[in-house]
Motif scaffolding. Structure first.
Motif: not given
Length: 354
Positions: A241-245
């Motif tokens: 899952x893509x997420x803010x880093x």
């Protein structure tokens, strides 16, 4: 009410102006990928059947057309701007008269893990193919570029005589020209930027094909080395899952990846680049002034036997016209003149060697 149109090639690329709208109730058309809905859920969006904000990748969808016909605002993904506004497209030289060239493929590049070989592991780590979001037209262009470089080394006597070392001068020159375009005052010249980046790509392809000719590695291994490095130093890019880093997490993971590779971890003073060089960071050098760089290139020209009459006047007398300049104009003009004369010196040197 708004319709957020995502690019079906890059559905996770959310328009910046849409982000504030995605923290409440959100409706989707059926084709929007689940992983994109997860990303929006992380932003606070709640999936409902009907909402003021509709997210889609299909502009032809009946519900989308109905809402647009009734006054909804359309917010487009950045990657769709050229496709939907052709006047923004960068034209290739001779495009108006060139015949239309058909390209193969009409979808996305799909695949599965196919394993690896010992050589690939030694050079670049695991090589694999997996489903990507690269449109087939982009793959066509990349395949053409690799094929052309391969053919150039088969046919061209000059290309066959080049080595990694002999190409360094051209790489430095192309890098300087790219920097000149980016640093030029005023609005960025998008078409010129594209051309200069193509020159950098030529250098990468050239070095990879030279290595391929001696049986060491090819452009695929270079790409594999990039992916392997990012897997070690930016593992969040490979999560389901893509997420803010955050900046802090990026710095920590980059340092940990370097440590696993046997390099000393360090905390960078700016965000980690997507492909950080293997060498340790050098001490920052004192920036050269335009006058000092002009003096340097003049000395180089004189050492090669150039007469002062052959050296541009704007380099030997950079103060001319200063009274008519706005702040910063003189430095920019001198920097441009230095770059142009350096290119002339490189071309003259190359012609003398042939």
């Amino acid at each position: 009410m708004s319709v957020v149109l995502l690019d079906p090639r890059f559905p996770a690329m959310l328009p910046v102006e849409a982000v504030p709208l995605l923290g409440a109730d959100i409706a989707y058309t059926e084709e929007v990928p689940v992983r994109v809905r997860w990303v929006i859920a992380d932003l606070g969006g709640h999936t409902v059947d009907e909402a003021e904000v509709l997210v889609t990748t299909d502009l032809a969808n009946e519900l989308v057309q109905y809402r647009l016909d009734h006054g909804d605002t359309l917010i487009k993904a950045p990657s769709l701007l050229v496709a939907m506004e052709p006047d923004r497209e960068i034209e290739a030289p001779g495009a108006a008269s060139a015949p239309e060239i058909p390209v193969s493929g009409a979808g996305y590049v799909d695949g599965e893990i196919v394993g690896t070989d010992e050589h690939t592991v030694a050079v670049a780590g695991l090589r694999r193919t997996s489903r990507t979001e690269i449109p087939a037209s982009v793959m066509d262009e990349l395949e053409d570029a690799v094929a052309l470089m391969t053919r150039a080394l088969r046919q061209g006597e000059w290309e066959q005589a080049q080595t990694h070392h002999s190409l360094l001068a051209y790489l430095r020159e192309e890098t300087e020209e790219l920097a000149e375009v980016i640093d030029a005052p005023g609005d960025l010249d998008e078409q010129e930027l594209c051309r200069e980046l193509s020159d950098i790509l030529l250098q990468v392809l050239f070095h990879a094909e030279i290595a391929n000719r001696r049986g060491s590695f090819d452009i695929g291994h270079v790409a594999g080395a990039f992916v392997a490095k990012m897997r070690s130093r930016a593992p969040y890019l490979f999560e389901e899952v893509e997420r803010p880093v955050s900046r802090e997490e990026q710095d920590r993971l980059w340092a940990e990846g370097r440590a696993r590779e046997g390099k000393e971890p360090y905390k960078p003073s700016h965000p980690a680049p997507t492909a950080e060089p293997d060498s340790e960071p050098a001490e920052p050098a004192e920036p050269s002034s335009p006058l000092s760089t002009a003096d340097e290139v003049i000395r180089t020209a004189r050492a090669r036997g150039y007469k002062d009459a052959d050296i541009p006047t704007e380099l030997r007398f950079p103060m001319l016209g200063l009274e008519n300049d706005a702040p910063g104009d003189a430095a920019r003009r001198l920097t441009k003149a230095v770059g142009q004369f350096r290119r002339q010196l490189a071309e003259d040197s190359s012609a003398a060697e042939q």
